[in-house]
Design an enzyme around this catalytic site. Structure first.
Site, short mmCIF file in Angstrom:
data_model
loop_
_atom_site.label_atom_id
_atom_site.label_comp_id
_atom_site.label_asym_id
_atom_site.label_seq_id
_atom_site.Cartn_x
_atom_site.Cartn_y
_atom_site.Cartn_z
N GLY A 448 0.69 -1.29 0.00
CA GLY A 448 0.03 0.04 0.16
C GLY A 448 0.70 1.30 -0.06
O GLY A 448 2.16 1.20 -0.40
N ASP A 449 0.08 2.44 0.41
CA ASP A 449 0.78 3.74 0.35
C ASP A 449 0.59 4.20 1.75
O ASP A 449 0.31 3.53 2.78
CB ASP A 449 -0.07 4.71 -0.55
N PHE A 450 1.02 5.39 1.99
CA PHE A 450 1.02 6.00 3.48
C PHE A 450 -0.33 5.97 3.97
O PHE A 450 -0.40 5.95 5.24
CB PHE A 450 1.80 7.31 3.38
N HIS A 467 12.67 12.71 3.87
CA HIS A 467 13.65 13.64 3.44
C HIS A 467 13.23 13.61 1.76
O HIS A 467 13.73 14.36 1.04
CB HIS A 467 15.00 13.46 3.54
#
Length: 563
Positions: A448-450, A467
């Site tokens: 998945g993603d964040f 960063h």
């Protein structure tokens, strides 16, 4: 403190061994190649090998005494203030001299020729937790103050001018100096030529008394030479990147055994290279300390060189291929980034680096392996108090690594704490690679993603993730973490921190890299604290890591609030 003491004490022991094993007649030809018989005799008659010097970093007088005793050295007087070294450190690290407590001790040893010599120990006091720890780390790596010294017993002006001219005639370059009023002595520093056969690259010519008239001309020559040479060294930095990349691409490191030198013709046959061109490459890398030419045409790798072996446990080969490949190409458009604020990589390749690499399986694998190449930064993390406390929880605890790559950090944590379980959140192709590294009985995998941060865990990790992004995206990521975190959960953020005093730091270099190639940025601790606060999290602590890294510890500001 134990690690620092061991490191400095071992360097001190090496200096003692060097001093006791050399004399003027054997050492001068190593430092000044090309000395003939008459010139060597003239130098030996007019100056004597007096000491070798190094800079150490005790946290106080007791540690310094302990370090000296461990090497069999004793002193009968307290350290005298340094002038020359303190000023050099202040200039190099953009500090005031008042910030730097540098003293000099000179315990004596006996050389193999029976002559009494000294170990010149410069000691910069670095209290625990001090911001001087960064200076200590940089100086240990660079050895700027390490040198060998020759004393001139009868230093009249004519003799000093003649000695300086003779040093210069053998390729040594004026490299500063100074007058120390505390001991009424004048020092003339020289940098040796690249042909020198000694690990020491600086020579001190020490003349008792005040010889600042002669010193003025020496310093003028040093200043006149340095700008052009410095600029040339800076401009040829790209050659170093490509030399290291070629070394890695050709597999030269793998073809060089660690325990013996290989003849360049045989090496060229082994890697499929032109022997003459390979010899030129290896001599350049020998100048940089990547290999050693033990005899004409025979090379072996140094500890630095073995890092470019694919099979080395701490291999940085993938990083060399990445920095000498796609990122090297995009750095050619750095002016575009500076002019427009746009990411040069996207300007050159038409897409951000994550999507560009994901479409090419070879580049995707190379990128993931290159991210693991800085694994030294992770070494202390499993012992972090947050993880140690979670491991003691009798109910069992879970660690979530968000965008944790192929599991380099998570694997270390699970190995150190057998009672912990884990979850790795990553992109599909990275999860498949991580399954080969991590124990499926203790680690769950989430594709998945964040926005898919799993809720309800005890510890959350964001290692070298923030960063990659601008502030807006960082806030979004941190808010996803805050929403998923229970009231008593902890968040550990691993990043390099920009210094606030312009002192040298890897973070400053990576800040440029992130702008040019990724679209992200490095930040100060205060900047991260502000982002955490806006996301509903509070920075409660930070600690240094290797390779100029830091781990930031955060918790939810208001456990009852929704973000």
């Amino acid at each position: 403190m134990i690690t620092t003491l061991s490191d400095d004490a071992s360097r001190l022991r090496a200096a003692v061994d060097f001093i006791t094993g050399q004399d003027s007649e054997t050492l001068l030809p190593l430092l000044l190649p090309g000395l003939d018989g008459p010139e060597l005799r003239s130098l030996v008659e007019r100056c004597r090998f007096a000491h070798a010097a190094l800079l150490v970093f005790p946290d106080g007088p007791g540690t310094l005494t302990e370090m000296l005793a461990a090497c069999g050295l004793t002193v009968d007087r307290p350290p005298q203030p340094s002038v020359v070294v303190r000023e050099r450190l202040a200039l190099r690290h953009h500090r005031t001299v008042d910030d730097l407590d540098v003293g000099i001790l000179r315990p004596s040893v006996t050389g193999r020729d029976g002559e009494r010599r000294m170990v010149e120990v410069f000691a910069l006091t670095v209290p625990p937790g001090s911001d001087l720890e960064e200076i200590a780390a940089l100086e240990r790596a660079a050895h700027h103050e390490a040198h060998v010294a020759f004393e001139v017993p009868a230093p009249d002006p004519l003799v000093l001018r003649g000695l300086c001219a003779l040093f210069a005639g053998c390729g040594a370059v004026p490299d500063g100096g100074g007058y120390n009023p505390h001991e009424n002595g004048t020092v003339f520093y020289f940098a040796t030529s690249h042909a020198a056969k000694s690990a020491y690259r600086r020579i001190e010519l020490y003349a008792p008394g005040d010889h600042r008239d002669q010193l003025a001309g020496h310093l003028d020559e040093s200043r006149a030479r340095q700008p052009a040479e410095t600029m040339l060294r800076l401009l040829t930095g790209a050659w170093t990147t490509q030399a290291l990349t070629a070394f890695a691409q050709l597999g030269v490191a793998e073809a060089l055994p660690a325990d013996r030198a290989v003849e360049v013709d045989a090496l060229a046959r082994a890697v499929g290279a032109d022997a003459d061109s390979l010899a030129v490459l290896l001599r350049y890398l020998a100048m940089l300390g990547v290999v050693v030419e033990e005899a004409p045409g025979y090379f072996r790798p140094t500890g630095v060189g073995t890092l470019l072996r694919a099979d080395d446990p701490d291999s940085m080969r993938a990083l060399a291929l990445m920095y000498g490949g796609p990122f090297y190409q995009s750095f050619g458009a750095l002016a575009h980034t500076v002019r427009t604020g746009q990411v040069a990589f996207e300007h050159l390749f038409g897409d951000n680096h994550f999507d560009h690499f994901a479409r090419d399986p070879h580049l995707a694998e190379l990128f993931d392996r290159s991210m693991a190449a800085s694994r030294r930064m992770f070494e202390p993390l499993p012992a972090h108090p947050v993880l140690a406390a979670a491991a003691r929880d009798p109910r069992g605890a879970t660690v979530v690594d968000i965008a944790g790559g192929t599991g380099e950090l998570l694997g270390r944590i699970l190995a150190a704490h057998p009672r912990l379980n884990a979850v790795l959140l990553e992109r599909p192709h990275v999860v498949e690679a991580a399954r080969l590294r991590l124990d499926a009985d203790r680690c769950a995998f989430v594709v998945g993603d964040f926005a898919d941060v799993p809720p309800g865990a005890d510890v959350y990790l964001l290692s070298r993730v923030l960063h990659d992004w601008d502030d807006e995206r960082c806030l979004e990521i941190l808010r996803h973490c805050a929403r998923a975190m229970p009231a008593d959960a902890d968040l550990l953020v691993v990043e390099r921190l920009l210094p606030t005093d312009n002192s040298p730091s890897l973070a400053t270099a990576w800040d440029l890299h992130m702008r040019c190639n990724v679209g992200g940025r490095e930040r100060t601790a205060h900047h991260y604290a502000r982002l955490l606060d806006e996301a509903g999290l509070t920075l409660v602590g930070r600690a240094p890591l290797p390779l100029d890294g830091h781990v930031l510890h955060a918790r939810r500001t208001d456990p009852s609030a929704e973000h």
